[in-house]
Design a protein around this motif. Structure first.
Motif, PDB file in Angstrom:
ATOM      1  N   LYS A   4       0.944  -1.465  -0.192  1.00 45.83           N
ATOM      2  CA  LYS A   4       0.293  -0.231  -0.224  1.00 45.83           C
ATOM      3  C   LYS A   4       0.902   1.236   0.044  1.00 45.83           C
ATOM      4  O   LYS A   4       1.822   1.304   0.542  1.00 45.83           O
ATOM      5  N   GLU A   6       0.854   5.690   0.511  1.00 42.96           N
ATOM      6  CA  GLU A   6       0.214   6.883   0.808  1.00 42.96           C
ATOM      7  C   GLU A   6       1.294   7.870   0.950  1.00 42.96           C
ATOM      8  O   GLU A   6       2.126   8.536   0.854  1.00 42.96           O
ATOM      9  N   GLU A   7       0.056   8.414  -0.449  1.00 39.89           N
ATOM     10  CA  GLU A   7       1.447   9.675  -0.760  1.00 39.89           C
ATOM     11  C   GLU A   7       2.786   9.898  -0.971  1.00 39.89           C
ATOM     12  O   GLU A   7       3.272  10.402  -1.393  1.00 39.89           O
ATOM     13  N   ASN A  26      -0.980   7.136  -4.524  1.00 38.08           N
ATOM     14  CA  ASN A  26      -2.016   5.971  -2.964  1.00 38.08           C
ATOM     15  C   ASN A  26      -2.850   5.167  -4.406  1.00 38.08           C
ATOM     16  O   ASN A  26      -3.399   5.342  -5.051  1.00 38.08           O
TER      17      ASN A  26
END
Lengths: 225, 386
Positions: A4, A6-7, A26
């Motif tokens: 995963k 994120e940003e 993302n």
């Protein structure tokens, strides 16, 4: 292995200017999926793969491997993940030229501390699976381009990784060998339940992928076509 | 793998190994030649142990032996020394240092004249080879004993006739010795050597044995006090005379060796840096597949170490041959005779020392390239190839 981001952002300084190769990405990749990332040259595909594959560190943002923030993982642990849980396939195959086909495939096994017998047995099985059982003592330069890519895939599979990251794996191949490579990656994904993440221009890969993302100027978007 | 990496760039590796080999060869040749001469000088410590050697004032002396043909003494001086109360025995000697030509620095052989019956003052317990005997005063022929190296060189045995300096001599014995000095010596009666070399009633050294209970230094002081224009050298003084010469030689050898090692190191580092800059993709690939930094570090160090190993082996072989050539050139002894005693010329310990030093220096030279390879930025290296 769940991945995963994120940003996720990666900037490079080129001379006096700054280039954002990956811009606030993302992304969530579930286990055993086949992901294609498409985009023009210089759009940030390879940079994104290097970040996901823990080859590079983001400027901002985070990569999570099974809920663990990769930025909190030591360099040694990152190497272990690259060695045991991720397999890399490069556009230009990146086989070590002084090693034979067999030794190239044995190398990750040797680095993982496997015994000589285990290395030999596993490497032979993998090479037979990619139909190169009769080329094991050849050097990379003695192989065709398609054969080199199959060796690279066999090497990537050596330690039974949960994820294969392939950076334009068909970029150097003719259409016939490109199709063979795509089929091989698809088989790996379906039979071994290995997550496959491919950066590509190849429409045929897009056709077999479970999910396709498009990246342009570092910005990632889900391809809904 | 490391060996294959090296031979992937054959010409460059060959040139690097050749440079190391040449440097090592020079180190071995210089080291072997100088250590041999130092060894000979040190070996001379054993002669006239506990005795006082009297020479003319100003004579150039290496250990006990006056060289260069300076400073002869009248033979009667030995009688004066003998008359000193503290002297047990005084033996006059004439020591001739035979150089082959005017430009040669090292002697081809030594001729030593000693009064009949006093041979043991010089040779101690060294025996003669089977069938030999010492020159006898009653013989009508000019009898001599020769060292084993001279005998081997000229195929001499007891009974062989030879001509030295225009004199016909008969070999009556061959000294059974491995001593570098004695094995190159011709030993005969004092009067014969005086006649052969034009030293009529002259000598250049007297070996004085002190009476029981008399110290060498005490005797030397006494001799110098009673007789003018001579020097009486104790064992310690003789060693001290040679020490500055030995130190100078050793310092020069060390300096040359250090310089050659530094040059080799620079060469190996340069070649290793060139190699790693051309193999950026290989290192990046290794990094990407999870190879530890220590793996890359060890690989590069091993490669430079291998260059050092191959270079030093070649250099030691070439250097040993060069040392033999030098020794042969200076002594006139045929090369074939030296090959039989190659480990005397280049001792195994010297070979091992140079092998270990060269490999160590090469490994040290590989440290900077190894760190550069291990620290290579993987993404930049991979991107640069695309």
């Amino acid at each position: 292995m769940r991945i995963k981001t994120e940003e996720l952002t990666r900037k490079f300084r080129v001379g006096s200017s700054e280039i954002t190769a990956v811009n606030r990405v993302n992304l969530e990749i579930n286990e055993a999926t086949f992901i294609a990332i498409v985009g023009p040259s210089g759009s940030g595909k390879s940079t994104l793969l290097n970040l996901i594959g823990l080859n590079d560190q983001p400027t901002y943002g985070r990569v999570f491997i099974d809920e663990t923030d990769a930025s909190l993982i030591s360099g040694r642990r990152r190497r272990e993940i690259r060695l045991l849980r991720i397999g890399f396939v490069f556009q230009t195959f990146n086989l070590l030229p002084t090693l034979t086909v067999l030794e190239n495939v044995e190398l990750p096994l040797s680095l993982a501390g496997k015994s000589q017998e285990e290395q030999r047995e596993k490497a032979m099985t993998l090479l037979e699976n990619v139909s190169l059982g009769d080329r094991i003592y050849h050097r990379p330069k003695e192989l065709s381009i398609g054969e080199m890519q199959r060796v690279a895939i066999a090497r990537a599979l050596a330690n039974d990784p949960e994820t294969i990251i392939a950076d334009e794996p068909t970029g150097e191949l003719d259409s016939k060998t490109a199709k063979e490579t795509i089929d091989l990656l698809f088989d790996i994904n379906r039979k071994r339940k290995t997550t496959v993440i491919v950066a590509t221009h190849d429409e045929k890969i897009v056709e077999v992928a479970d999910t396709t993302y498009t990246i342009i100027d570092g910005k990632l978007g889900l391809n809904t076509n | 793998m490391c060996l294959r990496n090296l031979f992937r760039r054959r010409t460059r590796t060959f040139l690097c190994i050749l440079a190391i080999a040449l440097a090592t060869m020079s180190i071995v040749a210089i080291g072997a030649t100088t250590s041999r001469y130092i060894c000979i000088i040190k070996e001379m410590h054993i002669y006239f142990r506990g005795k006082v050697v009297v020479v003319s004032k100003g004579a150039i002396v290496i250990e006990a032996f006056p060289i260069g043909g300076f400073g002869s003494l009248p033979q009667s001086m030995a009688e004066k020394v003998q008359k000193i109360d503290e002297v047990e025995n005084a033996v006059p000697m004439l020591f001739i240092y035979n150089i082959g030509g005017t430009l040669e620095a090292f002697p081809k052989n030594f001729t030593i004249g000693i009064p009949y019956g006093n041979w043991q003052v010089l040779v101690g317990p060294t025996p003669l080879k089977l069938g030999g005997h010492w020159p006898s005063a009653g013989s009508s022929e000019n009898e001599v004993v020769v060292g084993s190296s001279l005998a081997d060189q000229h195929n001499l045995t007891a009974g062989t006739k030879i001509t030295v300096n225009g004199y016909n001599l008969k070999v009556t014995g061959v000294l059974d010795t491995s001593s570098a000095f004695l094995s190159r010596s011709i030993i005969t009666s004092l009067d014969l050597v005086q006649e052969m070399y034009g030293y009529h009633m002259l000598i250049n050294m007297i070996v004085a044995e002190p009476m029981k209970g008399v110290e060498g230094e005490e005797l030397a002081n006494k001799i110098e006090a009673e007789i003018e224009n001579i020097e009486a050298l104790t064992e310690e003084e003789r060693i001290d005379l040679a020490q500055p010469l030995i130190s100078d030689i050793e310092t020069w050898v060390l300096g040359i060796r250090t310089l050659l090692f530094i040059l080799s190191m620079i060469f190996v580092t340069t070649v290793a840096m060139m190699n790693i800059s051309e193999r950026r993709r290989d290192f990046a690939t290794l990094d990407a597949i999870g190879a530890p930094k220590s793996f890359v570090f060890k690989m590069v160090i091993t490669e430079t170490g291998l260059m050092g190993l191959l270079g030093s082996i070649a250099g030691i072989l070439l250097g040993s041959v060069a040392a033999i050539l030098v020794a042969s050139l200076y002594t006139g002894i045929p090369i074939s005779l030296f090959f039989l005693s190659i480990f005397d010329i280049t001792p195994p310990l010297l070979m091992l020392e140079i092998l270990v030093s060269t490999v160590t220096v090469s490994c040290i030279a590989g440290v900077i390239p190894s760190i550069a390879a291990a620290r290579m930025n993987i993404t930049e290296a991979l991107r640069a190839e695309y």
